[in-house]
Scaffold this motif. Sequence first.
Motif, PDB file in Angstrom:
ATOM      1  N   ALA A 263       0.834  -1.198   0.000  1.00  0.00           N
ATOM      2  CA  ALA A 263       0.000   0.000   0.000  1.00  0.00           C
ATOM      3  C   ALA A 263       0.873   1.253   0.000  1.00  0.00           C
ATOM      4  CB  ALA A 263      -0.897   0.007   1.234  1.00  0.00           C
ATOM      5  N   VAL A 264       0.605   2.136  -0.954  1.00  0.00           N
ATOM      6  CA  VAL A 264       1.303   3.423  -0.991  1.00  0.00           C
ATOM      7  C   VAL A 264       0.289   4.482  -0.599  1.00  0.00           C
ATOM      8  CG1 VAL A 264       2.582   5.048  -2.392  1.00  0.00           C
ATOM      9  CG2 VAL A 264       2.740   2.604  -2.858  1.00  0.00           C
ATOM     10  N   MET A 265       0.545   5.111   0.530  1.00  0.00           N
ATOM     11  CA  MET A 265      -0.447   6.039   1.052  1.00  0.00           C
ATOM     12  C   MET A 265       0.060   7.465   1.005  1.00  0.00           C
ATOM     13  SD  MET A 265      -2.152   4.106   4.243  1.00  0.00           S
ATOM     14  CE  MET A 265      -1.053   2.792   4.687  1.00  0.00           C
ATOM     15  N   ASN A 266      -0.809   8.360   0.531  1.00  0.00           N
ATOM     16  CA  ASN A 266      -0.498   9.786   0.600  1.00  0.00           C
ATOM     17  C   ASN A 266      -1.474  10.441   1.552  1.00  0.00           C
ATOM     18  OD1 ASN A 266       1.556   9.522  -1.252  1.00  0.00           O
ATOM     19  ND2 ASN A 266       0.142   9.747  -2.975  1.00  0.00           N
ATOM     20  N   THR A 267      -0.951  11.307   2.392  1.00  0.00           N
ATOM     21  CA  THR A 267      -1.780  11.883   3.444  1.00  0.00           C
ATOM     22  C   THR A 267      -1.875  13.398   3.318  1.00  0.00           C
ATOM     23  OG1 THR A 267       0.132  12.122   4.871  1.00  0.00           O
ATOM     24  CG2 THR A 267      -1.113  10.079   5.080  1.00  0.00           C
ATOM     25  N   VAL A 268      -2.853  13.955   4.013  1.00  0.00           N
ATOM     26  CA  VAL A 268      -3.006  15.420   4.082  1.00  0.00           C
ATOM     27  C   VAL A 268      -2.943  15.820   5.536  1.00  0.00           C
ATOM     28  CG1 VAL A 268      -4.198  17.101   2.677  1.00  0.00           C
ATOM     29  CG2 VAL A 268      -5.115  14.790   2.882  1.00  0.00           C
ATOM     30  N   ASN A 269      -2.143  16.866   5.832  1.00  0.00           N
ATOM     31  CA  ASN A 269      -2.035  17.335   7.204  1.00  0.00           C
ATOM     32  C   ASN A 269      -2.163  18.845   7.272  1.00  0.00           C
ATOM     33  OD1 ASN A 269      -1.400  15.394   9.511  1.00  0.00           O
ATOM     34  ND2 ASN A 269      -0.120  14.570   7.837  1.00  0.00           N
ATOM     35  N   VAL A 270      -2.522  19.311   8.448  1.00  0.00           N
ATOM     36  CA  VAL A 270      -2.594  20.753   8.676  1.00  0.00           C
ATOM     37  C   VAL A 270      -1.301  21.182   9.373  1.00  0.00           C
ATOM     38  CG1 VAL A 270      -3.822  22.637   9.807  1.00  0.00           C
ATOM     39  CG2 VAL A 270      -5.079  20.675   8.876  1.00  0.00           C
ATOM     40  N   VAL A 271      -0.690  22.216   8.823  1.00  0.00           N
ATOM     41  CA  VAL A 271       0.593  22.658   9.361  1.00  0.00           C
ATOM     42  C   VAL A 271       0.381  23.392  10.686  1.00  0.00           C
ATOM     43  CG1 VAL A 271       2.590  24.146   8.957  1.00  0.00           C
ATOM     44  CG2 VAL A 271       1.611  22.815   7.089  1.00  0.00           C
ATOM     45  N   LYS A 272       1.299  23.150  11.603  1.00  0.00           N
ATOM     46  CA  LYS A 272       1.219  23.751  12.940  1.00  0.00           C
ATOM     47  C   LYS A 272       1.089  25.277  12.833  1.00  0.00           C
ATOM     48  CE  LYS A 272       2.051  22.397  17.315  1.00  0.00           C
ATOM     49  NZ  LYS A 272       1.892  21.021  17.800  1.00  0.00           N
ATOM     50  N   ASP A 273       0.268  25.806  13.710  1.00  0.00           N
ATOM     51  CA  ASP A 273       0.084  27.250  13.798  1.00  0.00           C
ATOM     52  C   ASP A 273      -0.523  27.869  12.550  1.00  0.00           C
ATOM     53  OD1 ASP A 273       1.110  27.198  16.340  1.00  0.00           O
ATOM     54  OD2 ASP A 273       3.166  27.605  15.661  1.00  0.00           O
ATOM     55  N   SER A 274      -1.108  27.041  11.735  1.00  0.00           N
ATOM     56  CA  SER A 274      -1.821  27.603  10.583  1.00  0.00           C
ATOM     57  C   SER A 274      -2.966  28.478  11.095  1.00  0.00           C
ATOM     58  CB  SER A 274      -2.392  26.455   9.736  1.00  0.00           C
ATOM     59  OG  SER A 274      -3.460  26.934   8.954  1.00  0.00           O
ATOM     60  N   ASP A 275      -3.138  29.626  10.453  1.00  0.00           N
ATOM     61  CA  ASP A 275      -4.234  30.487  10.897  1.00  0.00           C
ATOM     62  C   ASP A 275      -5.535  30.104  10.187  1.00  0.00           C
ATOM     63  OD1 ASP A 275      -3.333  31.324   8.488  1.00  0.00           O
ATOM     64  OD2 ASP A 275      -2.687  33.322   9.161  1.00  0.00           O
ATOM     65  N   GLN A 276      -5.463  29.022   9.424  1.00  0.00           N
ATOM     66  CA  GLN A 276      -6.652  28.559   8.703  1.00  0.00           C
ATOM     67  C   GLN A 276      -6.969  27.128   9.074  1.00  0.00           C
ATOM     68  OE1 GLN A 276      -8.509  30.405   7.165  1.00  0.00           O
ATOM     69  NE2 GLN A 276      -7.453  31.970   5.959  1.00  0.00           N
ATOM     70  N   LYS A 277      -6.715  26.796  10.321  1.00  0.00           N
ATOM     71  CA  LYS A 277      -6.850  25.391  10.701  1.00  0.00           C
ATOM     72  C   LYS A 277      -8.242  24.844  10.365  1.00  0.00           C
ATOM     73  CE  LYS A 277      -6.108  22.098  14.391  1.00  0.00           C
ATOM     74  NZ  LYS A 277      -7.170  21.738  15.331  1.00  0.00           N
ATOM     75  N   GLU A 278      -9.246  25.616  10.691  1.00  0.00           N
ATOM     76  CA  GLU A 278     -10.586  25.087  10.489  1.00  0.00           C
ATOM     77  C   GLU A 278     -10.913  24.904   9.026  1.00  0.00           C
ATOM     78  OE1 GLU A 278     -13.554  27.160  12.740  1.00  0.00           O
ATOM     79  OE2 GLU A 278     -12.366  26.857  14.580  1.00  0.00           O
ATOM     80  N   LEU A 279     -10.552  25.881   8.264  1.00  0.00           N
ATOM     81  CA  LEU A 279     -10.785  25.797   6.833  1.00  0.00           C
ATOM     82  C   LEU A 279     -10.031  24.600   6.263  1.00  0.00           C
ATOM     83  CD1 LEU A 279     -12.349  27.360   4.747  1.00  0.00           C
ATOM     84  CD2 LEU A 279     -10.279  28.669   4.251  1.00  0.00           C
ATOM     85  N   ALA A 280      -8.806  24.420   6.756  1.00  0.00           N
ATOM     86  CA  ALA A 280      -7.981  23.318   6.282  1.00  0.00           C
ATOM     87  C   ALA A 280      -8.654  21.991   6.611  1.00  0.00           C
ATOM     88  CB  ALA A 280      -6.592  23.391   6.916  1.00  0.00           C
ATOM     89  N   GLU A 281      -9.201  21.907   7.794  1.00  0.00           N
ATOM     90  CA  GLU A 281      -9.891  20.676   8.166  1.00  0.00           C
ATOM     91  C   GLU A 281     -11.093  20.441   7.252  1.00  0.00           C
ATOM     92  OE1 GLU A 281      -8.724  20.347  12.888  1.00  0.00           O
ATOM     93  OE2 GLU A 281     -10.442  21.529  12.275  1.00  0.00           O
ATOM     94  N   GLU A 282     -11.800  21.523   6.978  1.00  0.00           N
ATOM     95  CA  GLU A 282     -12.911  21.438   6.028  1.00  0.00           C
ATOM     96  C   GLU A 282     -12.426  20.859   4.706  1.00  0.00           C
ATOM     97  OE1 GLU A 282     -16.125  22.661   5.906  1.00  0.00           O
ATOM     98  OE2 GLU A 282     -16.342  24.046   7.601  1.00  0.00           O
ATOM     99  N   PHE A 283     -11.275  21.352   4.306  1.00  0.00           N
ATOM    100  CA  PHE A 283     -10.760  20.917   3.011  1.00  0.00           C
ATOM    101  C   PHE A 283     -10.404  19.433   3.035  1.00  0.00           C
ATOM    102  CE2 PHE A 283      -7.700  20.063  -0.247  1.00  0.00           C
ATOM    103  CZ  PHE A 283      -8.226  20.740  -1.346  1.00  0.00           C
ATOM    104  N   ILE A 284      -9.809  19.006   4.130  1.00  0.00           N
ATOM    105  CA  ILE A 284      -9.459  17.586   4.220  1.00  0.00           C
ATOM    106  C   ILE A 284     -10.727  16.738   4.131  1.00  0.00           C
ATOM    107  CG2 ILE A 284      -8.500  15.790   5.711  1.00  0.00           C
ATOM    108  CD1 ILE A 284      -6.582  17.849   6.812  1.00  0.00           C
ATOM    109  N   ASN A 285     -11.698  17.193   4.850  1.00  0.00           N
ATOM    110  CA  ASN A 285     -12.957  16.457   4.818  1.00  0.00           C
ATOM    111  C   ASN A 285     -13.511  16.409   3.394  1.00  0.00           C
ATOM    112  OD1 ASN A 285     -14.755  14.980   6.408  1.00  0.00           O
ATOM    113  ND2 ASN A 285     -16.290  16.622   6.167  1.00  0.00           N
ATOM    114  N   TYR A 286     -13.405  17.526   2.739  1.00  0.00           N
ATOM    115  CA  TYR A 286     -13.860  17.649   1.346  1.00  0.00           C
ATOM    116  C   TYR A 286     -13.079  16.710   0.437  1.00  0.00           C
ATOM    117  CZ  TYR A 286     -14.146  20.087  -3.203  1.00  0.00           C
ATOM    118  OH  TYR A 286     -14.276  20.416  -4.516  1.00  0.00           O
TER     119      TYR A 286
END
Lengths: 352, 352, 262, 274, 326
Positions: free
Chosen positions: E235-258
């Motif tokens: 299995a080759v897995m690619n992941t998405v993460n939110v960078v520490k101290d991002s000022d868009q954490k919530e939006l980023a989470e939305e995007f991951i969910n999307y």
Amino acid sequence: MSLFTLQDVTVAYQKQAILQDFNLSIGEGELVSLLGPSGCGKTTTLRLIAGFLQSKQGKFLFREKDYTKVPVNKRNFGFVFQNYALFPHMTVFDNVAFGLRQRKVSKASIKDRVLRVLDIASLKGFEERFPAALSGGQKQRVAIARALVIEPDLLLFDEPLSNLDANLRVNMRVEIRRIQQELGITTVYVSHDQEECFSISDKVAIMNKGIIEQLSDPATIYRQPKTKFVADFIGFKNFIQFDSRRQETDGIAATVQGITLTVQQQDNDTGLVGAIRPDDLRLYPLDAAPMTVENAVQGKVLISTYLGRSYQYEVKTSIGQFTVNDDAAAAPLANGQEVVLEIPKKQIVLVD
Amino acid sequence: MSLFTLQDVTVAYQKQAILQDFNLSIGEGELVSLLGPSGCGKTTTLRLIAGFLQSKQGKFLFREKDYTKVPVNKRNFGFVFQNYALFPHMTVFDNVAFGLRQRKVSKASIKDRVLRVLDIASLKGFEERFPAALSGGQKQRVAIARALVIEPDLLLFDEPLSNLDANLRVNMRVEIRRIQQELGITTVYVSHDQEECFSISDKVAIMNKGIIEQLSDPATIYRQPKTKFVADFIGFKNFIQFDSRRQETDGIAATVQGITLTVQQQDNDTGLVGAIRPDDLRLYPLDAAPMTVENAVQGKVLISTYLGRSYQYEVKTSIGQFTVNDDAAAAPLANGQEVVLEIPKKQIVLVD
Amino acid sequence: MREKHIGLGIFTFLVFVFLLGPLVIISFTSFEQGTVLRFPPESFSLDWYKNIFEVSGFLETFKVSIYLSLAGNLLALLIGIPAAYALNRFDFKGKALLEGIFVSPIIIPGIVLGFTFLRFFITYYQLPIYAGLFIGHTVIMLPFIIRVVSSSLANFDFSIEEAAVSLGASRIGTFFKVVLPNIKSGIIAGVLIAFLESFNNVDISVFMTGPGVSTLPIEMLTYVQNYFDPTIAALSVVLMIITALFMFFVERLLGLSYFTKR
Amino acid sequence: MRNYYKYLLILPGVLFLTIFMLVPIGMTIISTFFPNEAAADTSNYASLFRDSYFLEILWTTLRVSILTTIICMVIGFPTAYFIARMSAKMKALLLILTIFPLLTSPVVRSFSWMVIIGRNGLVNEALMGIGIIQEPLEILYTPTAVIIGLVHLFLPLTIITLVGVMESIESDLLTAAASLGASRFGVFTKVVLPLCVPGLVIGGILVFVGSFTAYTTPALLGGQQRVLSTLLYQNANTLNDWHMASILAAIMIVVTLIVITCMNLLANKLNPRR
Amino acid sequence: GSDSAGAGKEKLVISTWGFSEDFFNEDVYAPFEEEHNVDIVVETGNNAERLNKIRQGNSDVDLVYLSDYYAQQGVDDGLFEELDSSKLTNLDKIYETAKSPNGEGYGPAYTIGQFGIAYNPEMVKETVSSWKDLWNAEWESNVAIPGITTTTGPMFLDAASKVSGNDSFNEDAAFKQLDALKPNIVNEYNQTSEFINMFGQGEIAGGPIMEMYFSSLKEAVPEAEFVTPEEGGYAVMNTVNVVKDSDQKELAEEFINYQLSTEVQEKTAKAKVDSPVNTEVVLSDEEQEGITYGEDVIEKLNVLPADFLVENSKQWIDRWNKEVTK
Ligand SMILES: Nc1ncnc2c1ncn2[C@@H]1O[C@H](COP(=O)(O)OP(=O)(O)OP(=O)(O)O)[C@@H](O)[C@H]1O
Ligand SMILES: Nc1ncnc2c1ncn2[C@@H]1O[C@H](COP(=O)(O)OP(=O)(O)OP(=O)(O)O)[C@@H](O)[C@H]1O
Ligand SMILES: NCCCCNCCCN
Ligand SMILES: [Mg+2]
Ligand SMILES: [Mg+2]
């Protein structure tokens, strides 16, 4: 009033001193030639005056002001380089116009002045050529034109005519002299051509190993060299090392190996070396010599050479070997011929 | 037998022809000088012979073989460049040794020969210098030494002595002549110094605009120029345009404006221009002229100049203005003085 | 002495076969219709050329790369030419050291330079992205300008400079009117090499680019890490054509006869 | 007057490089001696130089880059000589052609080498076609391929640099040498070559350093052959070990300095002017 | 480059690879931008470069795509925010393995690809069914293997260990096994494009490669085959993460969910950009080609734990350099 003065100047390349405590002072409007053997420091002196070289010691005064530190481009001196130093990327016209453009002369006037000086230098029609397409002499003339056209405060010439033929050389030197006098531009002139130096100069400086041995007007240098070096350099090819000298009423009686010669001369009190030019000696076949020969010495022709203007003879005598130039119009003397050598008392000089 | 021959050669830069149907033939062991005004094609001729230039037409024969296409380095000719062309990255010694090394001469022998020729060129002690640290004259001597040392089949000199002082120039030319004769090296020599050309050469070629106007031995050229150009070039500064000429018993009677002058000359049947050198004219104050003056013309001194050796006068007469050199030993004539001008019949020549 | 050097001519010809042969192959493959590089190509199409313009990054980053190279070159020339001139014209104490300093950017592996720049420019000096890229590129161009211009100056005859000064030109005027025109070919060569060095640079750009800012080589690299089609081959051909046209027009319009000395 | 003047001319360059490169790089390298922010420690260097694997790679890298440099010089020099003597138009054309290889992406270029020297490549097909060889030559993915690729990459640089230098040699010098009996080859080796030494040194340094630190070409054409920059990239990119990467960089810098010094010494021998 | 953002508009900076940029721009980013009135700014590059930039701090990246090995490094270095799982409503729809490969709370894998064997049946006649087959004499001078520093390098090392007969990973045995493969190895590849070019030009008969690239291989060699080795693909897995101290954490989470949504996952799979992890995605046979698809397939894949990789990679690289690449 002297226009500029070099005071106790010393110049050295690496460790080797080229000029040592050098002094030279030139009056406003004068043309002074530097004459001297290859490598004696003529170019060095010119470069120093122009400001290309910094002296290690000493001062350069120009119009009484200390010019030692004035940069080259603020000096307004014209320099003609021994190797021409033309701008390879500019046409002849642009080369000559360069200095005028620096001076913000108007376009029309530039054209005018450049064409006039090119005319003087017999370079009409070459305006659009690049230096690479010129003959040696043509390049040299461009270099001269380039320096003349700016009518500088001081003109420095480093063998400006060495690559020109005799006619052109005479024409150019007459022009240089004319412009120099007309505009009253003080000029220092280095040349190997003695006739050129003598004809063009107000004064001639004879240099030897970084020292000026004699600085006088041409006639004095020509007639009355002070040292053996100067004499030799300006063509007194024949030297007699006298044993003693004695003041007499009709001149100095100088003696060598029992033979006494008369020398008519005022300005040397100590010299024991007699010097005379090949041109000033006269030769007579032994059997056809007139009675009135001055300072006659007997000898024999060793070699004869044709010089165009004259024949040159090597003559062996008891007081040494002499080189004699004799008018070619006279019948030539044969090798081995016995002759009488006349050493005119007015022409022989005593030098240190 | 001629060593080499240029046959109907044409050379052009871009479109402009520099030499046109040029012919020159030089015998084995001869030294021939090329004399001519700046830009007349002397350097071009030398470069052609050396093989640096390809002719557009014509042939170059060397020892009867067609050499037109033989590459430069196979010719074994020595060349002294007008601008020296020393190798800037080599010492004086290495510059001079270069040709010998190409010829695989042994080390010991190279050292020997290089030192000998440097000695001749008065360059002892300069072996380890680089060209950048030499004076102009010193560079020129290295260039000469470099060409001499290989003892080539043909030596080509382009103003080899122009940057040397009079003494050195005489010494060098004597050496060049000596080596040339000793080794029998045929030589073509370009110089602006006429005395040099005359003294050193077996034959002199006078060039004008890419053409040889006269090729003769020095004495002939000197005494009997064939054309007005040649006469002018070699110092016949004074010209008289005669209206007519007539053979008489004691010479040719040539007439201008009613005045008839006698000319003693054999070899010109048509020329109507009389030519004479400033040196050959004689001047007498009007009130002190002797009775025996040949071809006397009356005139007036306009300008007098001191030349060292002599005074030069511009004299105005009814048949034109004359330049006269008069021995400086005599008392100088004043401007404006009325004089008698003597035009010796042996010295005046008629040219085409 | 313009003789014909037949041997040398053949040799040069072979060298150009070597230099250009691979490019001919690349040119061929760029016309392949399929989605992988193939030689000899089996079909013909210009799709990949079209694709160059469809991939949004290329045009954008091409401009960035050009501006970067030009701006960097300008600064490198401004700093580099005076330095090269001084090093050749005058004698110096510590000349060798200075020369060493000026080549040093070349001898440091690019990735280390890039990483170090990233750390210092961004973290310590707090430079904006474009400024960091610009300075980083200038640093790597500088040695090329200095060395290549120096080699031209090494054979320059400074006496013509003296001639100009003696005619009244200022030192700076002399430089522009006399020195510069005569080392023109060296400067052009230096600019060319520096330009290419910057235009092709990956090591430094990789670290200095940031969100929304990239250069053409980075874009190309990213592309080939993910696609295998002939787009990059086509892009290479286009770059060559642009270069040729550019040179041609410079030659024509400015009349600059490259590398020719009168 | 000129004394401060000349320093003024180099000052901007020195300042610029000091601020933006020397200090950063210097600090990076100094840090390699202080891995634990404590006392100086050179054990990392020492252990590298005891590691035969590292030494072998160092040697391979040196060999490849020196060979590349020599080949570029040997091929580039006569070519530049030929180009320098062409007419202005021809010269411009050839120089433009020369720089083309630099404008192609490394990956695409490596593909074209595969087409040329690969197992089924043009060279092998041709040689087998003529019957000179039976089995295909293995060139691709060997050090030879790396050298070919690097030469292809750096030859243009060599040629451009050398043409520039040759342009400035006075043509009378060549004529003078020929008239003294030097063959074309002699003129070339005795006059052109020494006068080109400054250019050769510069070109040589550029090529050597370029190939010594090259990453992409060895990675694409060298098959499994490793070079120093591979190690450096592995440490930096994959392992995030910037300490080791900096040590390797320091070693590469020192090796480069040594090679440059040798080149300069050699150059002074060949062209002692000044 | 903050200037590119419209006035007052929010900005989300995404760091990702450069592939399929057009697809992402149009089909993934654009709808999200519209919906959330946000500008998405993309930084592209490979894993290492982008991770390095984030490590240096003051990068404005909010969201980063990484392969699992690099993601693990980021997690270990504390570069990422822990995610608020309540925001990630789509997490329930994805494979179990994909949920948090780098540790609880960190980014999910939005795609899982398969690493197997592709080959050209014209050049090797025997059928290929196992990793072992690569060692056959018929493959002499015919294999390209992934370099150890690529995502799949360690997987192939693990495969070698399996071929040597060990059930659990045995490093010594794996390297010994690789040593035996040398006669067959033509080259290592560090970029997939190298493999494809070699394959297309007949320099190799095939080798271990990700299924994702199979369609490209087929384009080059139409006869090409892809097999899942009987020991299992990886299995080759690619992941998405939110960078520490991002000022868009919530939006980023939305995007991951999307990114995990069925809609996006399906579009992505159909465009053959990435294999889906969302179990709701349905693909036809044709749509499946080159895509790793189906719970059964995914479950059989071997998974190398990312922390295990990070722990050992230095040593493996060292040994690989010395023992495999010589
Ligand atoms: N490369 C060139 N292109 C065009 N014309 C040239 C070129 N070289 C020389 N010339 C012209 O050819 C003519 C002859 O030149 P050459 O150098 O032979 O003269 P020269 O007799 O040696 O003159 P000098 O005594 O001044 O050296 C000159 O008018 C010169 O301007
Ligand atoms: N750069 C230098 N380094 C060392 N010595 C030099 C340098 N330039 C000139 N010289 C030496 O200085 C001395 C004087 O040189 P200068 O050029 O002034 O002579 P010159 O009188 O003009 O000679 P020429 O008549 O030959 O041109 C010469 O002996 C020369 O060798
Ligand atoms: N080095 C790992 C890069 C992973 C990118 N893979 C994406 C697959 C695209 N089709
Ligand atoms: Mg001099
Ligand atoms: Mg000439």
